[in-house]
Design a protein around this motif. Structure first.
Motif, PDB file in Angstrom:
ATOM      1  N   ILE A  23      61.688   2.224  35.499  1.00  0.00           N
ATOM      2  CA  ILE A  23      62.172   3.323  34.660  1.00  0.00           C
ATOM      3  C   ILE A  23      61.298   4.556  34.838  1.00  0.00           C
ATOM      4  O   ILE A  23      61.799   5.671  34.985  1.00  0.00           O
ATOM      5  CB  ILE A  23      62.225   2.897  33.176  1.00  0.00           C
ATOM      6  N   LEU A  24      59.977   4.374  34.840  1.00  0.00           N
ATOM      7  CA  LEU A  24      59.054   5.501  34.937  1.00  0.00           C
ATOM      8  C   LEU A  24      59.223   6.273  36.238  1.00  0.00           C
ATOM      9  O   LEU A  24      59.355   7.505  36.226  1.00  0.00           O
ATOM     10  CB  LEU A  24      57.600   5.010  34.815  1.00  0.00           C
ATOM     11  N   ILE A  25      59.240   5.573  37.362  1.00  0.00           N
ATOM     12  CA  ILE A  25      59.323   6.234  38.669  1.00  0.00           C
ATOM     13  C   ILE A  25      60.767   6.388  39.112  1.00  0.00           C
ATOM     14  O   ILE A  25      61.134   7.388  39.716  1.00  0.00           O
ATOM     15  CB  ILE A  25      58.513   5.447  39.722  1.00  0.00           C
ATOM     16  N   GLY A  26      61.580   5.417  38.793  1.00  0.00           N
ATOM     17  CA  GLY A  26      62.967   5.439  39.247  1.00  0.00           C
ATOM     18  C   GLY A  26      63.099   4.692  40.553  1.00  0.00           C
ATOM     19  O   GLY A  26      62.116   4.424  41.246  1.00  0.00           O
ATOM     20  N   THR A  27      64.328   4.376  40.897  1.00  0.00           N
ATOM     21  CA  THR A  27      64.552   3.555  42.097  1.00  0.00           C
ATOM     22  C   THR A  27      65.574   4.142  43.062  1.00  0.00           C
ATOM     23  O   THR A  27      65.711   3.641  44.171  1.00  0.00           O
ATOM     24  CB  THR A  27      65.019   2.143  41.695  1.00  0.00           C
ATOM     25  N   GLN A  28      66.280   5.189  42.652  1.00  0.00           N
ATOM     26  CA  GLN A  28      67.322   5.733  43.529  1.00  0.00           C
ATOM     27  C   GLN A  28      67.167   7.236  43.670  1.00  0.00           C
ATOM     28  O   GLN A  28      67.151   7.972  42.679  1.00  0.00           O
ATOM     29  CB  GLN A  28      68.715   5.438  42.975  1.00  0.00           C
ATOM     30  N   PHE A  29      67.074   7.682  44.916  1.00  0.00           N
ATOM     31  CA  PHE A  29      67.044   9.118  45.197  1.00  0.00           C
ATOM     32  C   PHE A  29      68.442   9.687  44.986  1.00  0.00           C
ATOM     33  O   PHE A  29      69.427   9.087  45.374  1.00  0.00           O
ATOM     34  CB  PHE A  29      66.599   9.361  46.646  1.00  0.00           C
ATOM     35  N   ASP A  30      68.504  10.865  44.367  1.00  0.00           N
ATOM     36  CA  ASP A  30      69.793  11.519  44.147  1.00  0.00           C
ATOM     37  C   ASP A  30      69.598  13.030  44.177  1.00  0.00           C
ATOM     38  O   ASP A  30      68.792  13.573  43.419  1.00  0.00           O
ATOM     39  CB  ASP A  30      70.362  11.089  42.792  1.00  0.00           C
ATOM     40  N   TRP A  31      70.318  13.701  45.060  1.00  0.00           N
ATOM     41  CA  TRP A  31      70.217  15.171  45.146  1.00  0.00           C
ATOM     42  C   TRP A  31      70.621  15.829  43.830  1.00  0.00           C
ATOM     43  O   TRP A  31      70.126  16.913  43.495  1.00  0.00           O
ATOM     44  CB  TRP A  31      71.087  15.700  46.292  1.00  0.00           C
ATOM     45  N   ASN A  32      71.518  15.198  43.098  1.00  0.00           N
ATOM     46  CA  ASN A  32      71.920  15.759  41.805  1.00  0.00           C
ATOM     47  C   ASN A  32      70.735  15.851  40.840  1.00  0.00           C
ATOM     48  O   ASN A  32      70.669  16.758  40.011  1.00  0.00           O
ATOM     49  CB  ASN A  32      73.037  14.922  41.170  1.00  0.00           C
ATOM     50  N   ASP A  33      69.799  14.911  40.948  1.00  0.00           N
ATOM     51  CA  ASP A  33      68.609  14.966  40.102  1.00  0.00           C
ATOM     52  C   ASP A  33      67.785  16.214  40.416  1.00  0.00           C
ATOM     53  O   ASP A  33      67.288  16.889  39.510  1.00  0.00           O
ATOM     54  CB  ASP A  33      67.744  13.719  40.285  1.00  0.00           C
ATOM     55  N   ILE A  34      67.666  16.530  41.703  1.00  0.00           N
ATOM     56  CA  ILE A  34      66.911  17.727  42.099  1.00  0.00           C
ATOM     57  C   ILE A  34      67.615  18.985  41.593  1.00  0.00           C
ATOM     58  O   ILE A  34      66.961  19.930  41.147  1.00  0.00           O
ATOM     59  CB  ILE A  34      66.678  17.755  43.619  1.00  0.00           C
ATOM     60  N   VAL A  35      68.938  18.976  41.626  1.00  0.00           N
ATOM     61  CA  VAL A  35      69.688  20.113  41.058  1.00  0.00           C
ATOM     62  C   VAL A  35      69.387  20.227  39.563  1.00  0.00           C
ATOM     63  O   VAL A  35      69.148  21.335  39.054  1.00  0.00           O
ATOM     64  CB  VAL A  35      71.210  19.952  41.308  1.00  0.00           C
ATOM     65  N   CYS A  36      69.358  19.118  38.865  1.00  0.00           N
ATOM     66  CA  CYS A  36      69.052  19.131  37.421  1.00  0.00           C
ATOM     67  C   CYS A  36      67.629  19.612  37.162  1.00  0.00           C
ATOM     68  O   CYS A  36      67.388  20.369  36.221  1.00  0.00           O
ATOM     69  CB  CYS A  36      69.270  17.752  36.815  1.00  0.00           C
ATOM     70  N   TYR A  37      66.676  19.185  37.986  1.00  0.00           N
ATOM     71  CA  TYR A  37      65.297  19.662  37.834  1.00  0.00           C
ATOM     72  C   TYR A  37      65.231  21.168  38.066  1.00  0.00           C
ATOM     73  O   TYR A  37      64.482  21.874  37.392  1.00  0.00           O
ATOM     74  CB  TYR A  37      64.359  18.955  38.807  1.00  0.00           C
ATOM     75  N   THR A  38      66.016  21.648  39.014  1.00  0.00           N
ATOM     76  CA  THR A  38      66.058  23.087  39.290  1.00  0.00           C
ATOM     77  C   THR A  38      66.628  23.841  38.095  1.00  0.00           C
ATOM     78  O   THR A  38      66.069  24.856  37.666  1.00  0.00           O
ATOM     79  CB  THR A  38      66.912  23.371  40.550  1.00  0.00           C
ATOM     80  N   VAL A  39      67.728  23.351  37.544  1.00  0.00           N
ATOM     81  CA  VAL A  39      68.333  23.979  36.370  1.00  0.00           C
ATOM     82  C   VAL A  39      67.354  23.976  35.197  1.00  0.00           C
ATOM     83  O   VAL A  39      67.158  25.003  34.532  1.00  0.00           O
ATOM     84  CB  VAL A  39      69.658  23.269  35.976  1.00  0.00           C
ATOM     85  N   GLY A  40      66.708  22.842  34.959  1.00  0.00           N
ATOM     86  CA  GLY A  40      65.730  22.749  33.877  1.00  0.00           C
ATOM     87  C   GLY A  40      64.572  23.716  34.075  1.00  0.00           C
ATOM     88  O   GLY A  40      64.129  24.371  33.127  1.00  0.00           O
ATOM     89  N   SER A  41      64.091  23.832  35.301  1.00  0.00           N
ATOM     90  CA  SER A  41      62.977  24.731  35.605  1.00  0.00           C
ATOM     91  C   SER A  41      63.386  26.192  35.472  1.00  0.00           C
ATOM     92  O   SER A  41      62.616  27.016  34.961  1.00  0.00           O
ATOM     93  CB  SER A  41      62.445  24.455  37.014  1.00  0.00           C
ATOM     94  N   LEU A  42      64.574  26.531  35.927  1.00  0.00           N
ATOM     95  CA  LEU A  42      65.045  27.915  35.806  1.00  0.00           C
ATOM     96  C   LEU A  42      65.255  28.301  34.345  1.00  0.00           C
ATOM     97  O   LEU A  42      64.913  29.413  33.932  1.00  0.00           O
ATOM     98  CB  LEU A  42      66.335  28.121  36.613  1.00  0.00           C
ATOM     99  N   PHE A  43      65.800  27.383  33.566  1.00  0.00           N
ATOM    100  CA  PHE A  43      65.960  27.634  32.133  1.00  0.00           C
ATOM    101  C   PHE A  43      64.600  27.837  31.481  1.00  0.00           C
ATOM    102  O   PHE A  43      64.412  28.747  30.676  1.00  0.00           O
ATOM    103  CB  PHE A  43      66.709  26.473  31.471  1.00  0.00           C
ATOM    104  N   LEU A  44      63.668  26.995  31.843  1.00  0.00           N
ATOM    105  CA  LEU A  44      62.306  27.095  31.318  1.00  0.00           C
ATOM    106  C   LEU A  44      61.663  28.424  31.705  1.00  0.00           C
ATOM    107  O   LEU A  44      61.058  29.101  30.870  1.00  0.00           O
ATOM    108  CB  LEU A  44      61.481  25.923  31.851  1.00  0.00           C
ATOM    109  N   ALA A  45      61.816  28.832  32.960  1.00  0.00           N
ATOM    110  CA  ALA A  45      61.278  30.118  33.411  1.00  0.00           C
ATOM    111  C   ALA A  45      61.921  31.268  32.640  1.00  0.00           C
ATOM    112  O   ALA A  45      61.249  32.247  32.286  1.00  0.00           O
ATOM    113  CB  ALA A  45      61.493  30.288  34.918  1.00  0.00           C
ATOM    114  N   GLY A  46      63.215  31.147  32.361  1.00  0.00           N
ATOM    115  CA  GLY A  46      63.891  32.164  31.552  1.00  0.00           C
ATOM    116  C   GLY A  46      63.330  32.236  30.145  1.00  0.00           C
ATOM    117  O   GLY A  46      63.118  33.329  29.601  1.00  0.00           O
ATOM    118  N   CYS A  47      63.053  31.085  29.559  1.00  0.00           N
ATOM    119  CA  CYS A  47      62.442  31.051  28.211  1.00  0.00           C
ATOM    120  C   CYS A  47      61.054  31.684  28.232  1.00  0.00           C
ATOM    121  O   CYS A  47      60.686  32.419  27.307  1.00  0.00           O
ATOM    122  CB  CYS A  47      62.366  29.621  27.698  1.00  0.00           C
TER     123      CYS A  47
END
Length: 138
Positions: free
Chosen positions: A97-121
């Motif tokens: 659970i902590l590290i995860g077991t499956q690579f997914d490009w969608n996760d990187i897109v979500c991290y990007t969205v989260g980071s951009l939102f955070l930068a906007g804040c």
């Protein structure tokens, strides 16, 4: 010194709130949007708040935000090489659970969205502070 300690408290409280939300999502929501996507956006905010507990006023919030994004992508990359299995931890639910077991490009897109939102804040917060300082000078 006290001022520095007090500047960490909001990040601690936000971290605890966001981790609670993440746990609730993981335990009770089994849908096709909130758990797989919104959960990954929120985890970026939680890691940022955790980092800021220790790094507030030491580094620019933007630098911490970029560092958190790179950390998230790094962990996702570890999933891509199946690091949990390589380390012999595949039978450990905690590390799966902590590290995860499956690579997914969608996760990187979500991290990007989260980071951009955070930068906007961060940008909005800095702009409000600057505006408040300008008003005090007048």
């Amino acid at each position: 010194m006290k001022k520095n300690i007090f500047s960490r408290i909001p990040y601690l409280l936000l971290f605890l709130l966001l981790i609670t939300i993440e746990v609730l999502i993981a335990c009770f929501i089994k849908d096709a949007f909130i758990r797989p996507y919104l959960g990954d956006v929120i985890v970026v905010w939680a890691v940022y708040c955790f980092a800021q507990i220790f790094l507030v006023k030491r580094y620019s919030p933007y630098v911490v935000c970029i560092g958190v994004f790179l950390f998230a992508v790094f962990v996702e990359g570890l999933q891509g090489i199946h690091v949990v299995e390589l380390l012999g931890l595949k039978n450990s639910p905690f590390f799966r659970i902590l590290i995860g077991t499956q690579f997914d490009w969608n996760d990187i897109v979500c991290y990007t969205v989260g980071s951009l939102f955070l930068a906007g804040c961060i940008f909005i917060r800095k702009k409000k502070r600057k505006s408040a300082q300008t008003e005090r000078c007048l």
